[in-house]
Design a protein around this motif. Structure first.
Motif, PDB file in Angstrom:
ATOM      1  N   ASN A   1       0.797  -1.225   0.000  1.00 32.77           N
ATOM      2  CA  ASN A   1       0.000   0.000   0.000  1.00 32.77           C
ATOM      3  C   ASN A   1       0.830   1.276   0.000  1.00 32.77           C
ATOM      4  O   ASN A   1       0.362   2.317   0.375  1.00 32.77           O
TER       5      ASN A   1
ATOM      6  N   GLU B   1      -3.608   3.368  -7.151  1.00 28.77           N
ATOM      7  CA  GLU B   1      -4.215   2.939  -5.912  1.00 28.77           C
ATOM      8  C   GLU B   1      -5.709   2.890  -6.118  1.00 28.77           C
ATOM      9  O   GLU B   1      -6.277   3.754  -6.791  1.00 28.77           O
TER      10      GLU B   1
ATOM     11  N   ASN C   1      -6.834  -0.950  -1.264  1.00 32.27           N
ATOM     12  CA  ASN C   1      -7.218  -0.731   0.126  1.00 32.27           C
ATOM     13  C   ASN C   1      -8.713  -0.998   0.207  1.00 32.27           C
ATOM     14  O   ASN C   1      -9.443  -0.766  -0.747  1.00 32.27           O
TER      15      ASN C   1
ATOM     16  N   LYS D   1     -11.032  11.659   1.519  1.00 37.35           N
ATOM     17  CA  LYS D   1     -10.485  10.312   1.514  1.00 37.35           C
ATOM     18  C   LYS D   1     -10.629   9.627   0.144  1.00 37.35           C
ATOM     19  O   LYS D   1      -9.688   9.055  -0.368  1.00 37.35           O
TER      20      LYS D   1
HETATM   21  C1  LIG Z   1      -5.998   2.017   3.873  1.00 33.68           C
HETATM   22  O1  LIG Z   1      -7.118   2.216   4.725  1.00 33.68           O
HETATM   23  C2  LIG Z   1      -6.775   2.402   6.076  1.00 33.68           C
HETATM   24  C3  LIG Z   1      -8.055   2.483   6.856  1.00 33.68           C
HETATM   25  O2  LIG Z   1      -9.100   2.853   6.048  1.00 33.68           O
HETATM   26  C4  LIG Z   1      -5.937   3.646   6.240  1.00 33.68           C
HETATM   27  O3  LIG Z   1      -5.566   3.831   7.589  1.00 33.68           O
HETATM   28  C5  LIG Z   1      -4.724   3.540   5.368  1.00 33.68           C
HETATM   29  O4  LIG Z   1      -3.978   4.744   5.426  1.00 33.68           O
HETATM   30  C6  LIG Z   1      -5.105   3.246   3.955  1.00 33.68           C
HETATM   31  N1  LIG Z   1      -3.913   3.040   3.187  1.00 33.68           N
HETATM   32  C7  LIG Z   1      -3.693   3.692   2.077  1.00 33.68           C
HETATM   33  C8  LIG Z   1      -2.418   3.375   1.379  1.00 33.68           C
HETATM   34  O5  LIG Z   1      -4.485   4.518   1.629  1.00 33.68           O
END
Ligand SMILES: *[C@@H]1O[C@H](CO)[C@@H](O)[C@H](O)[C@H]1NC(C)=O
Ligand SMILES: *[C@@H]1O[C@H](CO)[C@@H](O)[C@H](O)[C@H]1NC(C)=O
Ligand SMILES: *[C@@H]1O[C@H](CO)[C@@H](O)[C@H](O)[C@H]1NC(C)=O
Ligand SMILES: *[C@@H]1O[C@H](CO)[C@@H](O)[C@H](O)[C@H]1NC(C)=O
Ligand SMILES: *[C@@H]1O[C@H](CO)[C@@H](O)[C@H](O)[C@H]1NC(C)=O
Ligand SMILES: *[C@@H]1O[C@H](CO)[C@@H](O)[C@H](O)[C@H]1NC(C)=O
Ligand SMILES: *[C@@H]1O[C@H](CO)[C@@H](O)[C@H](O)[C@H]1NC(C)=O
Ligand SMILES: *[C@@H]1O[C@H](CO)[C@@H](O)[C@H](O)[C@H]1NC(C)=O
Length: 435
Positions: free
Chosen positions: A124, A134, A205, A281
């Motif tokens: 990730n 992503e 994710n 987000k």
């Molecule tokens: C993936 O999701 C989690 C929780 O929703 C978050 O904390 C994390 O930063 C995310 N990772 C990425 C690479 O976006």
């Protein structure tokens, strides 16, 4: 594919200020690719929609256009710049010059070529994943990953395979079932008889939140509305768009099908503003303004359309409506004034009006107010047996002669007009004025 292959990590500063040519830089984009990968970039610009624009790709500040020979490793195909495949030395800035009818714009692409590590990538992490994408998937929803393969039509893509880390996962039409982690898709690309393998990595994710799902950009303003604008005023209207974070949609303002900056290229009276965005987000809210330095007559009733990918919404200008309250107050004042005037005139010239009315309609009888006479003449009455006095002469001859015959008044003269026992009734009902 397991071993680390030879790699590059180059970057070249953009010659933004060095671009001594007359073409205005309208977009600066950053792209990344691994070595040995086929890569293509479409010079997308709102200008291209005019159809007349000619697109030419240049490498760095070179004056020599990129080859259009489809066998060349780096070549131009329509508006695309194609690398078959990317090599170490390809990092740097590429300029796409859009030469429209007397208008020239350019888009800069800052390409960074990375070394490709098949193993040891941290999950990730986009930092170790420069050429990857992503994607966020939603728990409980049907969703699929997209293999980002953007190539011109001359590149035939097939047999897309998906991998999760090392293991092969599924085959399908560029889509795969989901599971959190890192994925790779691989496809074969055939171009002019030569075959290549393209692979793209995707960091997946998973979220439980039901976030922004729309893949179609949503324009929240304008809403095909009409805006009041004073002639000669300066006006800025923002287009507000909600779109997914990873979208590649173009956002712009157009008049008809022409980009505003081109439509008003001479006067620059109407201009598109710089795009700003606020990232959330999973979605982002974009704002692109359109500024009228001076609103002119010709702007009224003309749609100005904000485009965001496939979505569009417009607004129109109209002159400001006159103040409704001013009208109401003015009207009331006028009515009050007229009423006061009528009252004043009628009380001042009551008798004259009655007389005029009478002469105009030859009405000898009672008129609207039911009175028979205009005036009641009171005078000291001499005893019955006395001879007519001077008063009698005045009242019974002179007054009627002047007032009745010449002026048209009707007089009630005591001693001439009363009938026995009727005095009080006449007095009560008959006159408008005393004389
Ligand atoms: C993936 O999701 C989690 C929780 O929703 C978050 O904390 C994390 O930063 C995310 N990772 C990425 C690479 O976006
Ligand atoms: C081009 O990309 C490299 C690497 O991403 C970056 O360091 C450099 O600042 C970029 N140049 C511009 C002008 O954006
Ligand atoms: C890519 O370029 C072609 C012209 O070569 C154009 O018709 C097409 O709309 C562009 N694609 C996108 C996604 O903008
Ligand atoms: C744009 O095209 C015109 C002719 O169509 C040409 O004279 C001019 O040099 C071109 N400009 C650029 C920057 O290519
Ligand atoms: C997911 O797809 C299946 C069949 O393809 C369908 O039956 C189901 O209702 C879908 N679920 C959602 C949440 O859309
Ligand atoms: C338009 O958007 C910009 C940036 O979000 C903001 O600063 C500006 O105040 C907005 N203007 C209007 C007229 O809403
Ligand atoms: C847009 O940005 C450029 C520099 O990035 C700046 O010179 C220009 O004034 C900006 N335009 C507006 C309308 O804010
Ligand atoms: C506004 O007009 C555009 C066409 O110009 C249309 O596609 C869009 O659906 C309209 N939007 C609304 C909210 O009516």
């Amino acid at each position: 594919m397991g071993a680390a292959s030879l790699l590059l990590c180059l970057s070249v500063a953009l010659p933004l200020l060095l671009g001594a040519d007359e073409c205005q830089v309208i977009r600066v984009l950053t792209e990344a690719s691994s070595t040995k990968q086929p890569f293509a970039f479409n010079c997308t610009s709102p200008l291209l929609t005019s159809g007349k624009a000619r697109v030419t790709w240049y490498r760095r500040l070179s004056k020599v256009p990129v080859s259009t020979d489809s066998q060349a490793r780096i070549h131009q195909e329509q508006s695309w710049l194609v690398f078959l495949p990317v090599a170490w030395g390809d990092s740097g800035t590429y300029r796409c010059i859009v030469n429209d009818t007397d208008m020239c714009r350019q888009v800069h692409v800052n390409l960074t070529v990375f070394e490709k590590y098949e193993c040891g990538m941290s999950r990730n992490s986009q930092m170790n994943f420069p050429d990857g994408h992503e994607q966020i998937l939603h728990v409980g929803k049907n969703d699929s990953l997209t293999c980002h393969l953007n190539f011109p039509k001359s590149c035939v893509l097939d047999s897309v395979k998906w991998y999760k880390l090392v293991r092969q996962f599924t085959a399908g039409k560029g889509r795969a079932p989901l599971e959190r982690g890192s994925y790779a898709c691989e496809a074969s690309l055939t171009h002019a008889g030569r075959q290549f393998t393209v692979s793209r990595r995707i960091a997946v994710n998973v979220t439980e939140n039901v976030g922004y799902e729309g893949r179609i950009p949503k324009i929240t303003y304008p809403i095909n509305n009409t805006i009041e604008a004073q002639l000669g005023s300066t006006l800025t209207v923002n287009c507000t768009i909600t779109d997914s974070r990873d979208n590649t949609n173009l956002r712009c303002w157009r008049v008809g099908s022409t980009w505003v900056d081109v439509y008003y290229q001479e006067s620059k009276r109407v201009q598109e503003g710089n795009e700003t965005h606020v990232a959330f987000k999973e979605h982002a809210v974009y704002t692109v303004g359109i500024t009228f330095l001076e609103v002119k007559m010709e702007d009224y009733g003309h749609p100005f359309t904000c485009h965001a990918g496939v979505s569009a919404a417009y607004f129109m200008l109209k002159p400001p409506a006159p103040d409704g309250r001013a009208y109401l107050i003015g009207g009331l004042l006028a009515i009050t004034g007229a009423a006061a005037l009528v009252l004043c005139v009628s009380s001042r010239f009551r008798i004259d009006i009655v007389l005029w009315y009478r002469s105009a309609f030859h009405s000898a009888g009672t008129i609207a107010d039911g009175k028979l006479y205009d005036a009641y003449v009171l005078y000291p009455k001499p005893p019955r047996d006395c001879r007519s006095s001077d008063v009698d002469t005045l009242v019974l001859r002179a007054l009627p002669e002047v007032l009745e015959r010449q002026c048209g008044y009707k007089l009630f003269i005591f001693g001439r007009d009363e009938f026995p026992g009727q005095e009080s009734q006449h007095i009560k009902q008959s006159w408008r004025d005393d004389v």
